[in-house]
Design a protein around this motif. Structure first.
Motif, PDB file in Angstrom:
ATOM      1  N   ILE A 257      -7.215  33.451  79.777  1.00 57.45           N
ATOM      2  CA  ILE A 257      -6.223  34.338  79.145  1.00 57.45           C
ATOM      3  C   ILE A 257      -6.982  35.355  78.294  1.00 57.45           C
TER       4      ILE A 257
ATOM      5  N   PRO B  50      -7.329  39.461  76.299  1.00 58.68           N
ATOM      6  CA  PRO B  50      -6.600  40.489  75.534  1.00 58.68           C
ATOM      7  C   PRO B  50      -6.741  41.888  76.154  1.00 58.68           C
TER       8      PRO B  50
ATOM      9  N   ASN C 236      -8.131  44.703  74.643  1.00 59.19           N
ATOM     10  CA  ASN C 236      -9.081  45.680  74.099  1.00 59.19           C
ATOM     11  C   ASN C 236     -10.239  45.991  75.048  1.00 59.19           C
TER      12      ASN C 236
ATOM     13  N   LYS D 269      -4.590  35.273  83.416  1.00 63.32           N
ATOM     14  CA  LYS D 269      -3.540  36.190  82.976  1.00 63.32           C
ATOM     15  C   LYS D 269      -4.144  37.256  82.064  1.00 63.32           C
ATOM     16  N   PRO D 270      -4.184  38.495  82.539  1.00 59.53           N
ATOM     17  CA  PRO D 270      -4.623  39.565  81.641  1.00 59.53           C
ATOM     18  C   PRO D 270      -3.498  39.923  80.683  1.00 59.53           C
ATOM     19  N   SER D 271      -3.817  40.679  79.642  1.00 64.47           N
ATOM     20  CA  SER D 271      -2.753  41.128  78.747  1.00 64.47           C
ATOM     21  C   SER D 271      -1.760  41.969  79.534  1.00 64.47           C
ATOM     22  N   GLU D 272      -0.502  41.822  79.194  1.00 63.19           N
ATOM     23  CA  GLU D 272       0.514  42.574  79.941  1.00 63.19           C
ATOM     24  C   GLU D 272       0.390  44.066  79.644  1.00 63.19           C
TER      25      GLU D 272
ATOM     26  N   GLY E 184       2.070  39.043  83.356  1.00 63.37           N
ATOM     27  CA  GLY E 184       3.296  38.784  82.608  1.00 63.37           C
ATOM     28  C   GLY E 184       3.039  38.679  81.124  1.00 63.37           C
ATOM     29  N   LEU E 185       4.048  38.237  80.415  1.00 62.75           N
ATOM     30  CA  LEU E 185       4.000  38.190  78.957  1.00 62.75           C
ATOM     31  C   LEU E 185       3.326  36.909  78.453  1.00 62.75           C
TER      32      LEU E 185
ATOM     33  N   THR F  92      -2.266  33.576  67.941  1.00 63.43           N
ATOM     34  CA  THR F  92      -2.022  33.087  69.311  1.00 63.43           C
ATOM     35  C   THR F  92      -2.942  31.900  69.597  1.00 63.43           C
TER      36      THR F  92
ATOM     37  N   ILE G 200      -1.412  28.719  68.747  1.00 59.96           N
ATOM     38  CA  ILE G 200      -0.429  28.256  69.755  1.00 59.96           C
ATOM     39  C   ILE G 200      -1.177  27.624  70.928  1.00 59.96           C
TER      40      ILE G 200
ATOM     41  N   GLU H  16     -11.848  32.261  71.474  1.00 56.90           N
ATOM     42  CA  GLU H  16     -12.553  33.415  70.889  1.00 56.90           C
ATOM     43  C   GLU H  16     -11.490  34.244  70.197  1.00 56.90           C
ATOM     44  N   LEU H  17     -11.485  34.225  68.855  1.00 56.47           N
ATOM     45  CA  LEU H  17     -10.331  34.773  68.125  1.00 56.47           C
ATOM     46  C   LEU H  17     -10.716  35.987  67.274  1.00 56.47           C
TER      47      LEU H  17
ATOM     48  N   CYS I  69     -13.334  43.038  68.642  1.00 54.86           N
ATOM     49  CA  CYS I  69     -13.309  41.918  67.694  1.00 54.86           C
ATOM     50  C   CYS I  69     -14.523  41.945  66.778  1.00 54.86           C
TER      51      CYS I  69
ATOM     52  N   LEU J 212     -16.683  35.826  62.436  1.00 57.87           N
ATOM     53  CA  LEU J 212     -17.095  36.158  63.803  1.00 57.87           C
ATOM     54  C   LEU J 212     -18.463  36.844  63.835  1.00 57.87           C
TER      55      LEU J 212
HETATM   56  P1  NDP Z   1      -3.081  38.255  71.534  1.00 58.69           P
HETATM   57  O1  NDP Z   1      -3.467  36.983  70.894  1.00 58.69           O
HETATM   58  O2  NDP Z   1      -1.784  38.862  71.187  1.00 58.69           O
HETATM   59  O3  NDP Z   1      -3.087  38.121  73.107  1.00 58.69           O
HETATM   60  C1  NDP Z   1      -4.199  37.627  73.839  1.00 58.69           C
HETATM   61  C2  NDP Z   1      -3.721  37.108  75.174  1.00 58.69           C
HETATM   62  O4  NDP Z   1      -2.899  35.969  74.938  1.00 58.69           O
HETATM   63  C3  NDP Z   1      -2.842  38.109  75.925  1.00 58.69           C
HETATM   64  O5  NDP Z   1      -3.053  37.980  77.312  1.00 58.69           O
HETATM   65  C4  NDP Z   1      -1.455  37.645  75.539  1.00 58.69           C
HETATM   66  O6  NDP Z   1      -0.476  38.075  76.446  1.00 58.69           O
HETATM   67  C5  NDP Z   1      -1.643  36.151  75.570  1.00 58.69           C
HETATM   68  N1  NDP Z   1      -0.648  35.373  74.848  1.00 58.69           N
HETATM   69  C6  NDP Z   1       0.179  35.744  73.854  1.00 58.69           C
HETATM   70  N2  NDP Z   1       0.989  34.714  73.491  1.00 58.69           N
HETATM   71  C7  NDP Z   1       0.650  33.661  74.265  1.00 58.69           C
HETATM   72  C8  NDP Z   1       1.096  32.318  74.380  1.00 58.69           C
HETATM   73  N3  NDP Z   1       2.085  31.821  73.637  1.00 58.69           N
HETATM   74  N4  NDP Z   1       0.519  31.523  75.286  1.00 58.69           N
HETATM   75  C9  NDP Z   1      -0.497  31.969  76.054  1.00 58.69           C
HETATM   76  N5  NDP Z   1      -0.951  33.245  76.024  1.00 58.69           N
HETATM   77  C10 NDP Z   1      -0.402  34.075  75.127  1.00 58.69           C
HETATM   78  O7  NDP Z   1      -4.289  39.243  71.248  1.00 58.69           O
HETATM   79  P2  NDP Z   1      -4.351  40.787  71.588  1.00 58.69           P
HETATM   80  O8  NDP Z   1      -4.157  40.972  73.058  1.00 58.69           O
HETATM   81  O9  NDP Z   1      -3.480  41.523  70.626  1.00 58.69           O
HETATM   82  O10 NDP Z   1      -5.899  41.086  71.296  1.00 58.69           O
HETATM   83  C11 NDP Z   1      -6.381  41.396  70.046  1.00 58.69           C
HETATM   84  C12 NDP Z   1      -6.959  40.177  69.379  1.00 58.69           C
HETATM   85  O11 NDP Z   1      -7.981  39.614  70.196  1.00 58.69           O
HETATM   86  C13 NDP Z   1      -7.641  40.499  68.065  1.00 58.69           C
HETATM   87  O12 NDP Z   1      -7.306  39.540  67.113  1.00 58.69           O
HETATM   88  C14 NDP Z   1      -9.115  40.414  68.393  1.00 58.69           C
HETATM   89  O13 NDP Z   1      -9.947  40.132  67.305  1.00 58.69           O
HETATM   90  C15 NDP Z   1      -9.127  39.336  69.412  1.00 58.69           C
HETATM   91  N6  NDP Z   1     -10.327  39.401  70.221  1.00 58.69           N
HETATM   92  C16 NDP Z   1     -11.282  38.449  70.038  1.00 58.69           C
HETATM   93  C17 NDP Z   1     -12.473  38.522  70.736  1.00 58.69           C
HETATM   94  C18 NDP Z   1     -13.526  37.492  70.562  1.00 58.69           C
HETATM   95  O14 NDP Z   1     -14.400  37.413  71.425  1.00 58.69           O
HETATM   96  N7  NDP Z   1     -13.516  36.698  69.507  1.00 58.69           N
HETATM   97  C19 NDP Z   1     -12.737  39.620  71.676  1.00 58.69           C
HETATM   98  C20 NDP Z   1     -11.638  40.546  71.805  1.00 58.69           C
HETATM   99  C21 NDP Z   1     -10.479  40.436  71.089  1.00 58.69           C
HETATM  100  P3  NDP Z   1       0.346  39.432  76.164  1.00 58.69           P
HETATM  101  O15 NDP Z   1      -0.623  40.486  75.813  1.00 58.69           O
HETATM  102  O16 NDP Z   1       1.007  39.676  77.438  1.00 58.69           O
HETATM  103  O17 NDP Z   1       1.251  39.083  75.028  1.00 58.69           O
END
Ligand code: NDP
Length: 480
Positions: A144, A146, A148, A171-174, A202-203, A228, A231, A246-247, A280, A411
């Motif tokens: 899964i 994001p 960026n 699943k890529p970001s929607e 999808g979402l 996320t 979750i 990786e958050l 990130c 990080l």
């Molecule tokens: P999100 O956490 O919103 O989304 C990441 C992925 O998770 C998306 O594909 C999203 O889908 C999906 N997702 C959302 N809710 C759920 C769920 N309940 N169950 C499973 N999957 C879910 O992050 P962003 O896309 O907004 O990305 C930005 C964040 O990512 C920043 O906090 C950034 O720091 C972090 N990041 C961390 C990196 C690292 O290596 N540590 C590298 C790059 C980014 P959808 O988009 O469709 O909602």
């Protein structure tokens, strides 16, 4: 343009028939419709991945390495397409999409092909027996990612997962589905074995959640926000799935009193504003030794002001749009909050509407530099993930360390100094997975990548990715 799921080697509509709009954030225009997939689509993909597993894991490592090299070659042939598509889907400058996104997506496959070659079997000999430590694939893995760095981060997971013999539901970001679709087309053109890589669009709360919950998916590699991530951990943890998280981050750029100020100013500006601050690893807090604060800040602001914001198609653009109008509003609300928290805007601070007819509805924000905020203010502690940086003074190296370590994140960070031994010593005291001295985003893919505290659990890169995507078994054979 309609994008379909890629399941069992077929491009398919979601079972529900529901589709979502996908926008170019620089223009506000709809550029594609994508599947709004649900549990049933994920279940179909997981079943395909499960059925494909025996034959894929049954290939020799050399055969899987050959596939990775073929994929890299095929992606390289469409690298300009990848860069243009990524730029259109994210609003990032085309030059950046070429230099970072397309280049790294290709090199991820090449790197893991090469890195897997040097994996050897561990053997521990006892007086009367020999232990053979072997690697097995984890099974069907869920990836899964994001928005960026869409294909960059997806391929960073797909390549090691494949080379270790796993099959995939991704699943890529929607918001950024387009280059995952290009990867699917590339695999399809290569007659890649069906069902080994399945991409379900999808979402997050529906498609993503269904991946987390699916009982046949044995590991989850997740990159995204910390909330996320909670979750993901809450859902997948009790199912004992292998997890890599990786958050988010709130990384510091530390300017020591002996730094070369020109180099540090340019480096700190790049660290803050690359990809509109949506990496990130971006340094969103610049901590400056009080002795050089007044000399450093004008140089930093000059470096920021020299960055060209606007049309992503323009080769000379440094900063494009942010990912969406909603995200732009979130970032602008943090700028307003900064003012309420006592901050002063030293540069930028507002939305920009570029002087180009097609960009009037785009989500552009000027690179924003904020001074005079407390290090414990919300703007200096929460991840804004946009083109906003806060500046802070410190009086001693110890104070710099304390300030750096004062957030929930851990990080990355960078330290700028003319004394690299001092920089390295200071780096050791920072609670963070990645530290650079006199550079930023300088990556050797063999090294561990990941965060501590609320920035994540686990490491990716080199052996760490190969370890995550494999299970170790020890076979102890008693000597004859
Ligand atoms: P999100 O956490 O919103 O989304 C990441 C992925 O998770 C998306 O594909 C999203 O889908 C999906 N997702 C959302 N809710 C759920 C769920 N309940 N169950 C499973 N999957 C879910 O992050 P962003 O896309 O907004 O990305 C930005 C964040 O990512 C920043 O906090 C950034 O720091 C972090 N990041 C961390 C990196 C690292 O290596 N540590 C590298 C790059 C980014 P959808 O988009 O469709 O909602």
């Amino acid at each position: 343009m309609d994008i379909y799921n890629y399941i069992d080697g077929e491009f398919t509509l979601p079972i529900s028939g529901n589709m979502l709009d996908n926008l170019n954030p620089a223009t506000g225009q709809i550029i594609a419709r994508i599947p709004d997939s649900n549990n049933d689509d994920v279940a179909t993909a997981a079943e395909a991945a499960k059925l494909a597993l025996p034959s894929w894991r049954g290939l020799t490592k050399g055969e899987r390495i050959n596939w990775l090299n073929k994929i890299a070659q095929a992606l390289e042939e469409r690298s300009e397409d990848i860069a243009k598509t990524e730029s259109m889907d994210t609003g990032k400058p085309i030059a950046l999409a070429r230099r970072v996104d397309a280049a790294r997506s290709i090199s991820n496959f090449r790197f893991f092909a090469k890195h897997a070659e040097q994996l050897t079997e561990n053997k521990f000999t006892m007086a009367d027996a020999t232990n053979y430590v072997i690697r097995k694939p984890v099974g069907v893995v869920g990836l899964i990612t994001p928005w960026n760095l869409p294909l960059y981060l997806l391929s960073w997971k797909v390549a090691p997962a494949l080379v270790m013999g796993n099959t995939i539901v991704a699943k890529p970001s929607e918001m950024t589905p387009m280059t995952a679709n290009l990867l699917a087309k590339t695999l399809d053109d290569l007659d890649f074995p069906k069902g080994v890589v399945n991409i379900v669009h999808g979402l997050g709360p529906s498609t993503g959640q269904a991946i987390l919950e699916h009982p046949e998916i044995s590991a989850i590699s997740f990159t995204g926000g910390t909330e996320t991530g909670k979750i993901v951990a809450k859902t997948a943890g009790p199912m004992f799935k292998k997890l890599s998280l990786e958050l988010g981050g709130k990384n510091a750029t530390i300017i020591l009193d002996d730094a070369d100020l020109e180099t540090a100013a340019t480096g700190a500006a790049k660290a803050a504003f690359t990809n509109s601050g949506q990496v990130c690893l971006c340094g969103s807090r610049v901590l400056i030794d009080a002795k050089i604060y007044d000399a450093f800040v004008p140089k930093f602001i000059d470096a920021v002001a020299a960055m060209k914001v606007g049309n992503p198609d323009d080769e000379s653009t440094d900063i494009g749009s942010v990912i969406s109008q909603q995200h732009m509003e979130k970032v602008l609300s943090y700028i307003e909050l900064a003012k309420q928290e006592g901050g002063t805007i030293a540069h930028g601070g507002q939305r920009i509407i570029p002087n180009h007819a097609s960009l009037q509805n785009g989500s552009f924000i000027s690179p924003t530099v904020i001074e005079n905020l407390s290090i414990s203010s919300r703007c200096a502690t929460e991840e804004i993930f946009g083109p906003v940086v806060t500046l802070h003074k410190f009086d001693s190296d110890l104070a710099a360390i304390e300030m750096t370590n004062s957030t929930q994140y851990g990080l990355a960070g960078s330290i700028w100094t003319s004394d690299t031994a001092r920089g390295k010593q200071l780096a050791k005291q920072i609670d963070s997975g990645i530290l650079w001295v006199n550079t930023w985003l300088h990556r050797d893919l063999r090294t561990p990548f990941g965060g501590v505290k609320n920035s994540g659990v686990g490491r990716e890169g080199g052996d760490w990715s190969l370890n995550f995507f494999s299970e170790l078994s020890n076979i102890c054979v008693k000597d004859d």
